[in-house]
Design a protein around this motif. Structure first.
Motif, mmCIF file in Angstrom:
data_model
loop_
_atom_site.group_PDB
_atom_site.id
_atom_site.type_symbol
_atom_site.label_atom_id
_atom_site.label_comp_id
_atom_site.label_asym_id
_atom_site.label_seq_id
_atom_site.Cartn_x
_atom_site.Cartn_y
_atom_site.Cartn_z
ATOM 1 N N ASP A 164 0.826 -1.211 0.000
ATOM 2 C CA ASP A 164 0.000 0.000 0.000
ATOM 3 C C ASP A 164 0.861 1.261 0.000
ATOM 4 O O ASP A 164 1.942 1.309 0.599
ATOM 5 N N ALA A 165 0.363 2.293 -0.676
ATOM 6 C CA ALA A 165 1.104 3.553 -0.762
ATOM 7 C C ALA A 165 1.092 4.324 0.549
ATOM 8 O O ALA A 165 1.984 5.157 0.787
ATOM 9 N N ASP A 166 0.110 4.077 1.408
ATOM 10 C CA ASP A 166 0.043 4.743 2.706
ATOM 11 C C ASP A 166 1.036 4.057 3.649
ATOM 12 O O ASP A 166 0.896 2.865 3.936
ATOM 13 N N PRO A 167 2.047 4.772 4.152
ATOM 14 C CA PRO A 167 3.061 4.126 4.987
ATOM 15 C C PRO A 167 2.512 3.538 6.285
ATOM 16 O O PRO A 167 3.059 2.554 6.795
ATOM 17 N N VAL A 168 1.431 4.115 6.812
ATOM 18 C CA VAL A 168 0.834 3.560 8.023
ATOM 19 C C VAL A 168 0.181 2.219 7.724
ATOM 20 O O VAL A 168 0.334 1.248 8.473
ATOM 21 N N VAL A 169 -0.541 2.147 6.615
ATOM 22 C CA VAL A 169 -1.141 0.873 6.199
ATOM 23 C C VAL A 169 -0.042 -0.132 5.867
ATOM 24 O O VAL A 169 -0.107 -1.304 6.261
ATOM 25 N N ALA A 170 0.994 0.318 5.163
ATOM 26 C CA ALA A 170 2.104 -0.574 4.816
ATOM 27 C C ALA A 170 2.779 -1.129 6.058
ATOM 28 O O ALA A 170 3.241 -2.280 6.064
ATOM 29 N N SER A 171 2.825 -0.341 7.122
ATOM 30 C CA SER A 171 3.457 -0.830 8.350
ATOM 31 C C SER A 171 2.714 -2.042 8.907
ATOM 32 O O SER A 171 3.325 -2.950 9.480
ATOM 33 N N ALA A 172 1.389 -2.079 8.723
ATOM 34 C CA ALA A 172 0.616 -3.250 9.146
ATOM 35 C C ALA A 172 0.970 -4.459 8.286
ATOM 36 O O ALA A 172 1.075 -5.591 8.785
ATOM 37 N N GLY A 173 1.156 -4.231 6.984
ATOM 38 C CA GLY A 173 1.583 -5.322 6.110
ATOM 39 C C GLY A 173 2.940 -5.868 6.499
ATOM 40 O O GLY A 173 3.168 -7.089 6.473
ATOM 41 N N TRP A 174 3.840 -4.983 6.862
ATOM 42 C CA TRP A 174 5.170 -5.427 7.307
ATOM 43 C C TRP A 174 5.087 -6.178 8.638
ATOM 44 O O TRP A 174 5.789 -7.166 8.853
ATOM 45 N N ALA A 175 4.204 -5.726 9.530
ATOM 46 C CA ALA A 175 4.046 -6.418 10.810
ATOM 47 C C ALA A 175 3.548 -7.845 10.600
ATOM 48 O O ALA A 175 4.031 -8.795 11.242
ATOM 49 N N LEU A 176 2.588 -8.019 9.696
ATOM 50 C CA LEU A 176 2.083 -9.358 9.403
ATOM 51 C C LEU A 176 3.147 -10.202 8.697
ATOM 52 O O LEU A 176 3.232 -11.418 8.908
ATOM 53 N N THR A 177 3.966 -9.567 7.873
ATOM 54 C CA THR A 177 5.060 -10.280 7.208
ATOM 55 C C THR A 177 6.091 -10.741 8.222
ATOM 56 O O THR A 177 6.612 -11.870 8.142
ATOM 57 N N THR A 178 6.385 -9.903 9.198
ATOM 58 C CA THR A 178 7.313 -10.270 10.254
ATOM 59 C C THR A 178 6.812 -11.491 11.015
ATOM 60 O O THR A 178 7.596 -12.376 11.384
ATOM 61 N N ASP A 179 5.509 -11.548 11.251
ATOM 62 C CA ASP A 179 4.918 -12.699 11.930
ATOM 63 C C ASP A 179 5.141 -13.964 11.102
ATOM 64 O O ASP A 179 5.467 -15.031 11.644
ATOM 65 N N ARG A 180 4.987 -13.857 9.783
ATOM 66 C CA ARG A 180 5.239 -15.010 8.924
ATOM 67 C C ARG A 180 6.719 -15.382 8.894
ATOM 68 O O ARG A 180 7.067 -16.564 8.825
ATOM 69 N N VAL A 181 7.598 -14.399 8.925
ATOM 70 C CA VAL A 181 9.037 -14.674 8.956
ATOM 71 C C VAL A 181 9.368 -15.594 10.127
ATOM 72 O O VAL A 181 10.180 -16.512 10.002
ATOM 73 N N ALA A 182 8.703 -15.362 11.242
ATOM 74 C CA ALA A 182 8.967 -16.142 12.447
ATOM 75 C C ALA A 182 8.227 -17.474 12.481
ATOM 76 O O ALA A 182 8.775 -18.483 12.928
#
Length: 234
Positions: A124-142
């Motif tokens: 997402d172009a909105d950095p706040v929304v993108a931060s949620a995507g990164w948080a969920l990605t981090t969960d998958r990384v683990a």
């Protein structure tokens, strides 16, 4: 004295109790972290425990726009009951960091649409929304890294972390640390990226807490796990 809230409680009654729990000292502390409420979270959880799960009340509390009410809504909702579009709208309207964090961790992660939302939010172009995507990605990384392009994630982090807006930078930095912690084959590169970019290197860290500076974070957690690995191999 706070009311005893039970099933069937109205939004007005909940808001009245939250108003009674409001504490100017808590609000001052929370304001420093970008959160506009003054309710002690332990007391908020106690209210949620009495209310138990009430999905419709949760939706109504969310609609008030009040931060404390939204945090309570997250605690009493049914995470699997939300549709994808509804969660997307809630995330975009979350406002404060605490509401976004709880929404992602307590609701979205337990919802069947989590992976679709992760992919959409990540780009997402909105950095706040993108931060949620990164948080969920981090969960998958683990927890479930299968199918993730870890090297590609490191490429993105290396290119964009330094100049990312604060909330997105924090989420990307967490992902960098998690890759280094969980995946030994990428650890050297994760450490090198952290050392070169120096993001959060000078972040004030209370005694007994681990620094969010990725090289320190990675090294500390890996060192803690090594005795466990050694003992389990005996």
């Amino acid at each position: 004295m706070a009311q005893t809230l039970l099933a069937g409680t109205t939004v007005a009654e909940v808001m009245a109790e939250l108003a009674e729990l409001e504490n100017p000292k808590f609000r001052a502390v929370n304001t420093n972290h970008g959160d506009d409420h003054g309710v002690n979270l332990s007391q908020l959880r106690a209210v949620a425990k009495r209310l138990k799960t009430q999905q419709e009340l949760a939706r109504e509390l969310w609609q008030t726009g009040d931060t404390a009410a939204r945090l309570l809504a997250i605690l009493i909702c049914r995470p699997k009951a939300f549709e994808r579009a509804e969660l997307d709208a809630m995330l975009r309207d979350a406002g404060t960091p605490k509401v976004q964090d709880w929404l992602v961790n307590y609701v979205v992660k337990k919802n069947p649409h989590v992976e679709v939302l992760r992919v959409a939010w990540f780009a997402d172009a909105d950095p706040v929304v993108a931060s949620a995507g990164w948080a969920l990605t981090t969960d998958r990384v683990a927890k479930s890294p299968e199918g993730l392009d870890l090297a590609g994630l490191l490429d993105l982090i290396e290119a964009d972390l330094k100049d990312a807006p604060a909330r997105l930078q924090w989420a990307m930095n967490h992902c960098l640390a998690q890759i280094g912690i969980e995946h030994a084959e990428h650890r050297a590169r994760a450490l090198a990226i952290g050392e070169r970019l120096e993001v959060l290197k000078d972040y004030p860290t209370p005694p007994g807490c681990t620094s969010p500076f990725a090289p320190i974070w990675i090294t500390e957690i890996v060192s803690r796990r090594q005795p466990e690995a050694a003992s389990s191999s005996r």
